[in-house]
Motif scaffolding. Structure first.
Motif, PDB file in Angstrom:
ATOM      1  N   ILE A   1     -13.154   8.331  -4.791  1.00 20.67           N
ATOM      2  CA  ILE A   1     -12.204   7.263  -4.442  1.00 20.67           C
ATOM      3  C   ILE A   1     -10.846   7.877  -4.142  1.00 20.67           C
ATOM      4  O   ILE A   1     -10.180   7.514  -3.163  1.00 20.67           O
ATOM      5  CB  ILE A   1     -12.128   6.229  -5.584  1.00 20.67           C
ATOM      6  CG1 ILE A   1     -13.412   5.402  -5.603  1.00 20.67           C
ATOM      7  CG2 ILE A   1     -10.916   5.313  -5.407  1.00 20.67           C
ATOM      8  CD1 ILE A   1     -13.549   4.474  -6.768  1.00 20.67           C
TER       9      ILE A   1
ATOM     10  N   LEU B   1      -1.438   6.116  -6.745  1.00 20.54           N
ATOM     11  CA  LEU B   1      -2.633   6.957  -6.631  1.00 20.54           C
ATOM     12  C   LEU B   1      -2.276   8.444  -6.619  1.00 20.54           C
ATOM     13  O   LEU B   1      -3.016   9.259  -7.154  1.00 20.54           O
ATOM     14  CB  LEU B   1      -3.418   6.606  -5.367  1.00 20.54           C
ATOM     15  CG  LEU B   1      -4.297   5.357  -5.462  1.00 20.54           C
ATOM     16  CD1 LEU B   1      -4.979   5.104  -4.139  1.00 20.54           C
ATOM     17  CD2 LEU B   1      -5.328   5.507  -6.568  1.00 20.54           C
TER      18      LEU B   1
ATOM     19  N   PHE C   1     -15.550   3.176   1.666  1.00 17.69           N
ATOM     20  CA  PHE C   1     -15.550   3.777   0.333  1.00 17.69           C
ATOM     21  C   PHE C   1     -16.963   3.983  -0.200  1.00 17.69           C
ATOM     22  O   PHE C   1     -17.206   4.921  -0.959  1.00 17.69           O
ATOM     23  CB  PHE C   1     -14.755   2.904  -0.643  1.00 17.69           C
ATOM     24  CG  PHE C   1     -13.275   3.152  -0.557  1.00 17.69           C
ATOM     25  CD1 PHE C   1     -12.709   4.258  -1.162  1.00 17.69           C
ATOM     26  CD2 PHE C   1     -12.451   2.316   0.169  1.00 17.69           C
ATOM     27  CE1 PHE C   1     -11.356   4.516  -1.062  1.00 17.69           C
ATOM     28  CE2 PHE C   1     -11.101   2.563   0.274  1.00 17.69           C
ATOM     29  CZ  PHE C   1     -10.549   3.666  -0.344  1.00 17.69           C
TER      30      PHE C   1
ATOM     31  N   ILE D   1       0.833  -1.211   0.000  1.00 20.64           N
ATOM     32  CA  ILE D   1       0.000   0.000   0.000  1.00 20.64           C
ATOM     33  C   ILE D   1       0.862   1.253   0.000  1.00 20.64           C
ATOM     34  O   ILE D   1       0.756   2.095  -0.882  1.00 20.64           O
ATOM     35  CB  ILE D   1      -0.931   0.016   1.235  1.00 20.64           C
ATOM     36  CG1 ILE D   1      -1.955  -1.101   1.122  1.00 20.64           C
ATOM     37  CG2 ILE D   1      -1.639   1.362   1.350  1.00 20.64           C
ATOM     38  CD1 ILE D   1      -3.033  -1.035   2.178  1.00 20.64           C
TER      39      ILE D   1
ATOM     40  N   ALA E   1      -7.555   8.246   3.960  1.00 20.35           N
ATOM     41  CA  ALA E   1      -7.300   6.992   4.674  1.00 20.35           C
ATOM     42  C   ALA E   1      -5.973   7.049   5.414  1.00 20.35           C
ATOM     43  O   ALA E   1      -5.835   6.452   6.485  1.00 20.35           O
ATOM     44  CB  ALA E   1      -7.314   5.828   3.690  1.00 20.35           C
TER      45      ALA E   1
ATOM     46  N   SER F   1      -9.139   7.747  -0.450  1.00 24.83           N
ATOM     47  CA  SER F   1      -7.833   7.087  -0.274  1.00 24.83           C
ATOM     48  C   SER F   1      -6.860   8.040   0.396  1.00 24.83           C
ATOM     49  O   SER F   1      -6.053   7.645   1.247  1.00 24.83           O
ATOM     50  CB  SER F   1      -7.244   6.650  -1.623  1.00 24.83           C
ATOM     51  OG  SER F   1      -8.213   6.157  -2.450  1.00 24.83           O
TER      52      SER F   1
ATOM     53  N   CYS G   1     -13.788  -1.687   5.300  1.00 22.61           N
ATOM     54  CA  CYS G   1     -13.114  -0.990   4.195  1.00 22.61           C
ATOM     55  C   CYS G   1     -14.094  -0.710   3.061  1.00 22.61           C
ATOM     56  O   CYS G   1     -14.092   0.382   2.480  1.00 22.61           O
ATOM     57  CB  CYS G   1     -11.939  -1.814   3.677  1.00 22.61           C
ATOM     58  SG  CYS G   1     -10.597  -1.893   4.857  1.00 22.61           S
TER      59      CYS G   1
ATOM     60  N   PHE H   1      -0.221   3.748  -2.876  1.00 22.81           N
ATOM     61  CA  PHE H   1      -0.330   5.179  -2.610  1.00 22.81           C
ATOM     62  C   PHE H   1       0.491   6.021  -3.599  1.00 22.81           C
ATOM     63  O   PHE H   1      -0.036   6.997  -4.139  1.00 22.81           O
ATOM     64  CB  PHE H   1       0.057   5.497  -1.164  1.00 22.81           C
ATOM     65  CG  PHE H   1      -1.081   5.301  -0.185  1.00 22.81           C
ATOM     66  CD1 PHE H   1      -2.376   5.096  -0.638  1.00 22.81           C
ATOM     67  CD2 PHE H   1      -0.862   5.329   1.170  1.00 22.81           C
ATOM     68  CE1 PHE H   1      -3.427   4.910   0.245  1.00 22.81           C
ATOM     69  CE2 PHE H   1      -1.910   5.151   2.066  1.00 22.81           C
ATOM     70  CZ  PHE H   1      -3.181   4.945   1.607  1.00 22.81           C
TER      71      PHE H   1
END
Lengths: 129, 360
Positions: free
Chosen positions: B327, B188, B298, B180, B334, B331, B294, B185
């Motif tokens: 999204i 993203l 979302f 992640i 998060a 994220s 989770c 990440f």
């Protein structure tokens, strides 16, 4: 005229006799060459990998705090390799230990035993001495 | 007196206090940008920061970390990034005031003519790139690279630090699994930055500095840039010491500092502490609450917001662009949410499936 190569040490090696290891201590003598901690407890002996299971840095043994600690993201493990702090998701891996014919400890790094898969129950992951 | 201040700063410093204090300062900045970017406020803030460094430079330990050759650009980054944020916000606030009074913006008074990106903008950017290149050359000549002995796979320096531009990622790795924090990440972030012109296609407030008309976009961008990137780099560089423990800015890096960091997974909280059943044997039963949580994280905010206070936005963007935007935003959020969960409840992973190297 040879390429500049560092040859890796063999994956299995003899680590001396069980009596060379003191009960209750984390032994460092094979750490630099093979990346292995040998720990002898009252029941027997096991070989822990020094690679952190979070992202693969090499962990240090902190004797004063009685734990393995990773310098990259702060993961911590007990003496038996079980993870308890920091981001690491699973315990340190153990290598296969057995006794060679001459009575020396034989460590085989090509065989790994992972606690979360129940492999620490395998007789090869632990040497009763 | 100075010693007492240093002591106070050290004992105040912890990941949660530094992060929360930065969030509070960020909130002040985006709530009162006009007041904060005015000279009456900016000059005292600048003097305060300079005073902090001046006091810090009397401290042996602080000097050692701040003047390390690979840390020097990060000190420079504080001032450079701070200056450009101030400059843009100041111009935006002045333009907002002009628009309120019914006057044209600064940019409009300069020229009403549209110019092309190439060569006009590219030319300016090229000159700036040249200046920075000269700075880099000077820096590498004046400060020697901190080279060490040949790498040894069995020895890791303590602390082991990534190059400075990756220290934000390394700080994220304290709270997340490698796939992640190291893969998802960063991907993203890049996709999110690329997506900005496709999500925000409003041509109206373009071509001049402004804040009022684009408040949500500016806040989201500055939050991601300052809190989730710059701040994490600063923490990773200056405040993380041996064993990746957290140290105050004037605290000596003691290898034997003991910090209680015992962490527990969500499944332990639910099945052992909450229900008292013990962990289920199958991983999908064990992790079902975390996976559900989770998915809900979302889905619920996205649908609820679409039905209520973001109705207009959904109409404007259409369902696909709206979902992508949500999204990306969720994220992004998060990361701080997971950090606070770790600090408040010692929560390690919401979903922990070490059998497949899959943890969230």
């Amino acid at each position: 005229m040879f390429p500049n190569v560092l040859f890796e040490p063999p994956t299995s090696f003899k680590a001396g006799f069980p009596s060379d290891y003191e009960i209750g201590t984390v032994d460092m003598r094979w750490k630099d060459k093979f990346g292995v901690f040998i720990i002898r407890s009252a029941e027997g002996l096991y070989a822990l990998s020094n690679v952190c299971t979070h992202l693969g840095c090499t962990v240090n043994w902190l004797g004063g705090e009685n734990k393995f600690k990773c310098p990259c993201h702060g993961s911590g493990y007990y003496k038996n390799g079980i993870n308890f702090e920091g981001p690491t998701p699973r315990p340190l891996e153990r290598f296969a230990v057995s006794l060679a014919e001459d009575g020396q400890i034989l460590i085989d790094k090509s065989k790994k035993y992972q606690q979360e898969k129940g492999q620490w129950n395998d007789p090869n992951s632990f040497l009763n001495v | 007196m100075i010693e007492a201040v240093k002591q106070a700063i050290n004992s105040f410093s912890s990941p949660v206090t530094i992060f929360s204090a930065s969030l509070a300062m960020f909130a002040l900045f985006v709530l009162f940008p006009r007041q904060i970017t005015s000279p009456w406020c900016t000059v005292p803030i600048l003097l305060l920061v300079l005073a902090f460094f001046a006091v810090g430079l009397t401290d042996e330990h602080f000097v050692k970390i701040v003047t390390a050759p690979d840390n020097v650009p990060i000190v420079a980054m504080i001032f450079i990034a701070g200056y450009f944020t101030w400059y843009a916000m100041r111009k935006a606030c002045l333009n907002d005031a002009r628009l309120e009074r019914g006057e044209p913006t600064f940019e409009k008074t300069e020229t009403d003519e549209k110019v092309l990106v190439f060569p006009y903008l590219i030319y300016i950017e090229f000159v700036v790139a040249l200046v920075y290149a000269i700075g880099l050359v000077l820096w590498s000549i004046l400060l020697k690279a901190p080279l060490e002995e040949p790498a040894n796979p069995t020895v890791a320096p303590n602390p082991s630090k990534a190059p400075w531009y990756f220290l934000g990622l390394q700080e994220m790795l304290v709270y997340f699994d490698p796939w992640i924090a190291g893969v998802l990440f960063p991907t993203l972030i890049i996709i999110g930055l690329c997506a900005i012109p496709y999500i925000d296609r409003d041509p109206q407030p373009a071509g001049f500095y402004c804040y009022k008309q684009r408040r949500p976009m500016v806040i989201v961008f500055l939050f991601g840039y300052w809190i989730l990137w710059i701040l994490l780099i600063l923490v990773g560089t200056f405040l993380r010491g041996p064993n990746w423990n957290f140290f105050g800015p004037f605290e000596v890096w003691d290898v034997h500092k003991v910090v209680p960091l015992v962490n527990v997974n969500l499944s332990d909280f639910i099945f052992i502490k909450g229900l008292g059943w013990g962990l289920p044997k199958q991983w999908f039963l064990r992790e079902a609450p975390g996976i559900l949580l989770c998915l809900l994280y979302f889905m619920v905010p996205t649908t609820v917001a679409a039905k209520t206070w973001l109705k207009k936005l959904v109409e404007k963007l259409g369902p696909v662009r709206y979902s992508v935007l949500m999204i990306l935003l969720l994220s992004m959020l998060a990361l701080p949410i997971k950090m606070y969960l770790r600090w408040a409840f010692n929560l390690k992973y919401i979903v922990a499936i070490p059998e497949f190297f899959f943890n969230i």
